[in-house]
Design a protein around this motif. Sequence first.
Motif, mmCIF file in Angstrom:
data_model
loop_
_atom_site.group_PDB
_atom_site.id
_atom_site.type_symbol
_atom_site.label_atom_id
_atom_site.label_comp_id
_atom_site.label_asym_id
_atom_site.label_seq_id
_atom_site.Cartn_x
_atom_site.Cartn_y
_atom_site.Cartn_z
ATOM 1 N N ASP A 254 0.758 -1.057 -0.037
ATOM 2 C CA ASP A 254 -0.092 -0.009 -0.195
ATOM 3 C C ASP A 254 0.754 1.399 -0.002
ATOM 4 N N MET A 255 2.255 1.175 0.007
ATOM 5 C CA MET A 255 2.984 2.102 0.112
ATOM 6 C C MET A 255 2.993 3.258 1.266
ATOM 7 N N LYS A 256 2.169 2.569 2.195
ATOM 8 C CA LYS A 256 2.158 3.426 3.730
ATOM 9 C C LYS A 256 2.681 2.556 4.699
ATOM 10 N N TRP A 257 2.393 1.416 4.895
ATOM 11 C CA TRP A 257 2.706 0.486 5.846
ATOM 12 C C TRP A 257 3.537 -0.710 5.431
ATOM 13 N N LEU A 258 3.401 -0.906 4.162
ATOM 14 C CA LEU A 258 4.337 -1.793 3.215
ATOM 15 C C LEU A 258 4.827 -1.194 2.015
ATOM 16 N N VAL A 259 6.091 -0.798 1.854
ATOM 17 C CA VAL A 259 6.429 -0.110 0.827
ATOM 18 C C VAL A 259 7.526 -0.747 -0.101
ATOM 19 N N ARG A 260 7.654 -2.149 0.172
ATOM 20 C CA ARG A 260 8.302 -2.988 -0.783
ATOM 21 C C ARG A 260 7.856 -4.510 -0.717
ATOM 22 N N HIS A 261 8.144 -5.243 -1.349
ATOM 23 C CA HIS A 261 8.023 -6.761 -1.097
ATOM 24 C C HIS A 261 8.914 -7.221 -0.056
ATOM 25 N N PRO A 262 8.243 -8.082 0.832
ATOM 26 C CA PRO A 262 9.397 -8.579 1.764
ATOM 27 C C PRO A 262 10.623 -9.385 1.288
ATOM 28 N N PHE A 263 10.572 -10.000 0.383
ATOM 29 C CA PHE A 263 11.557 -11.196 -0.257
ATOM 30 C C PHE A 263 11.912 -10.740 -1.514
ATOM 31 N N TRP A 264 11.391 -9.712 -2.253
ATOM 32 C CA TRP A 264 11.660 -9.351 -3.662
ATOM 33 C C TRP A 264 11.907 -7.837 -3.791
ATOM 34 N N PRO A 265 13.051 -7.580 -4.574
ATOM 35 C CA PRO A 265 13.895 -8.480 -5.150
ATOM 36 C C PRO A 265 14.976 -9.134 -4.305
ATOM 37 N N ASP A 266 14.979 -8.812 -3.132
ATOM 38 C CA ASP A 266 15.870 -9.413 -2.009
ATOM 39 C C ASP A 266 15.346 -9.203 -0.867
ATOM 40 N N PRO A 267 15.616 -9.811 0.253
ATOM 41 C CA PRO A 267 15.123 -9.441 1.607
ATOM 42 C C PRO A 267 15.294 -8.338 1.907
ATOM 43 N N ASN A 268 14.257 -7.757 2.619
ATOM 44 C CA ASN A 268 14.418 -6.304 3.176
ATOM 45 C C ASN A 268 15.422 -6.086 4.152
ATOM 46 N N PRO A 269 16.458 -5.278 3.814
ATOM 47 C CA PRO A 269 17.502 -5.198 4.470
ATOM 48 C C PRO A 269 17.394 -4.859 5.975
ATOM 49 N N GLN A 270 16.255 -4.239 6.359
ATOM 50 C CA GLN A 270 16.061 -4.098 7.581
ATOM 51 C C GLN A 270 15.894 -5.421 8.537
ATOM 52 N N SER A 271 15.773 -6.458 8.301
ATOM 53 C CA SER A 271 15.646 -7.863 8.895
ATOM 54 C C SER A 271 16.976 -8.671 8.677
ATOM 55 N N ASN A 272 17.793 -8.396 7.835
ATOM 56 C CA ASN A 272 19.195 -9.074 7.515
ATOM 57 C C ASN A 272 19.806 -9.644 8.573
ATOM 58 N N HIS A 273 19.550 -8.619 9.906
ATOM 59 C CA HIS A 273 20.309 -8.807 11.019
ATOM 60 C C HIS A 273 19.543 -9.947 12.038
ATOM 61 N N ILE A 274 18.451 -10.254 11.594
ATOM 62 C CA ILE A 274 17.637 -11.243 12.444
ATOM 63 C C ILE A 274 17.767 -12.568 12.294
ATOM 64 N N PRO A 275 18.563 -13.353 13.188
ATOM 65 C CA PRO A 275 18.745 -14.789 13.051
ATOM 66 C C PRO A 275 17.319 -15.679 12.742
ATOM 67 N N MET A 276 17.236 -16.512 11.585
ATOM 68 C CA MET A 276 15.854 -16.951 11.177
ATOM 69 C C MET A 276 15.948 -18.495 10.811
ATOM 70 N N ILE A 277 14.972 -18.966 11.091
ATOM 71 C CA ILE A 277 14.606 -20.434 10.854
ATOM 72 C C ILE A 277 13.488 -20.467 9.849
ATOM 73 N N LEU A 278 13.895 -21.451 8.999
ATOM 74 C CA LEU A 278 12.798 -21.509 7.824
ATOM 75 C C LEU A 278 12.709 -23.179 7.634
ATOM 76 N N GLY A 279 11.462 -23.520 7.705
ATOM 77 C CA GLY A 279 11.063 -24.750 7.701
ATOM 78 C C GLY A 279 9.881 -25.339 6.747
ATOM 79 N N ASN A 280 9.707 -26.471 6.275
ATOM 80 C CA ASN A 280 8.621 -27.001 5.644
ATOM 81 C C ASN A 280 8.427 -28.288 5.983
ATOM 82 N N THR A 281 7.779 -29.164 5.450
ATOM 83 C CA THR A 281 7.369 -30.523 5.568
ATOM 84 C C THR A 281 7.561 -31.133 4.380
ATOM 85 N N ARG A 282 8.080 -32.663 4.474
ATOM 86 C CA ARG A 282 8.140 -33.191 3.237
ATOM 87 C C ARG A 282 6.552 -33.603 2.443
#
Length: 520
Positions: free
Chosen positions: A296-324
């Motif tokens: 909406d260019m107010k609260w969300l002004v760029r996509h979260p992970f496109w074209p890259d991860p938002n730099p504001q959160s690159n310092h946050i350690p993160m686990i990503l998971g899925n199921t088989r």
Amino acid sequence: MSDVSRRAVVAGGLVLAAMPLVARAGTTGDPVVDAPAGRFQGFQSGSISTFKNIRYASAPRFMAPVAMPRATETVIAQAFGPIAPQRGGSGLQDEACQRLNIWTPGADARAKRPVMVYIHGGAYSNGTVTVPTNHGAKLAETEDVVVVTVNHRLNALGYLYLARMDPRFADSGNLGQLDLIVALQWVRDNIAAFGGDPKRVFVFGQSGGGAKIATMMGMPAAKGLFHSAATMSGQQVTASGPMNAHRRAQAYLAKLGVRENDLGALLELPVGRLIEATDATDPILGGGVYFGPVLDMKWLVRHPFWPDPNPQSNHIPMILGNTRDETRAFVPAESAKVKGLNWDNLAAAMAPELRMDLLPEWIVSEYRAHFPSDTPEQIFYRATTAGRSWPGQVIEADARAAAGAKATWVYQLDYQSPVKPERGAPHTGDIALAFGTLGAEGSITGIGPDAQRLSRQVMGAFAALARTGKPVGKGVPLWPAYTLPKRATMLFDVNSRAVNDPRKWERELFARVPYIQPGS
């Protein structure tokens, strides 16, 4: 019509008056916490103090949330509050659903325990944290942490984008996200009184809950509110574009019978009508109309992970998971579609379940050549899992690794359900493991020694990330960080172990075409 009868809805009967919440009166000896938000009286069960139904915000319909003022009287916080209005569900549903629940080993501000905040799944339209598998007592006790679970606005009430139609609703496309941000602000300001450390807040969520977290990692308003994260079968590479969100709002309003130039009627309609209209046909995807975060260019002004991860959160350690076997949760093995599978109809059956625009007949041919002993059913579940939401998780993990983000760890749940073997390792299969609620209603993990050992590993890894920024804990196998090109992945199973790029062939097959986030 009174405000209560207009706003409340009971699951299974869409326009009913509100029923009183059942909560036992506080008794002498119950734990009482005096926090900046007020005085809260919970209840004690074993070593854990529990506080339920703490209201963290209020909001007019289709408006941004406002933090609740300090309560003037002691709040009896001993029974779950209402959940967000939605199709299905159980118990009381009410628009005033901004509630959170806390489990703590002790409400001592000196304790400074890690805080684990859970956000529920159900895409952006359904779900609640009040289901038994999401109860936090076992996790809080086992890992000596403070557990918080959060309900918030969903579907049209949380994500209907009206901003281009009426300036009164400038925040409407991301209200569910804003509720979560206010909840995290509440945690920041109050959790110390419950024994938590506001400087060690870990957010975790499954499916839509993970997607909400991924989205918040790209929202400036969420900056600094959490310090580590885990997404479980949930990703948000891109958000809904505003033009598509506008078209969806038009389709929804047409179904509701409300004119675009007179949105005042939305404020007066019974909430049941608003929920009924969510089955409007989505003009982009077909099926029910999609609701989700909006660029909406107010609260969300760029996509979260496109074209890259938002730099504001690159310092946050993160686990990503899925199921088989993600799609075994969506298309049951006993369904007519699966029971009737053969080599002649497999491609046609698979096509509606894919989110990647590749020729289904070609996919079947490639899978048959690579897995020659597989049955049509096995290939159906392999391919639809790999071509549905999993590529989004791969994109996020790869993007963080390429951007030099602080640290990323990836897992795949391979553990096969011993009580429902036809479900394999399905979507949602990791929830009970992460909470330790193995015997709860809705869990399919079983309660045997294998499940208990695996649950301690998952709980231990998540709690360790919350505590130290690394998923290194007692009983957790060595888990290398995810880097390119190795793509180390923890396979959580009876014998958990880390493997490099375990589904390389499938990853490369689907990487031939771009992943388009549903709803974008």
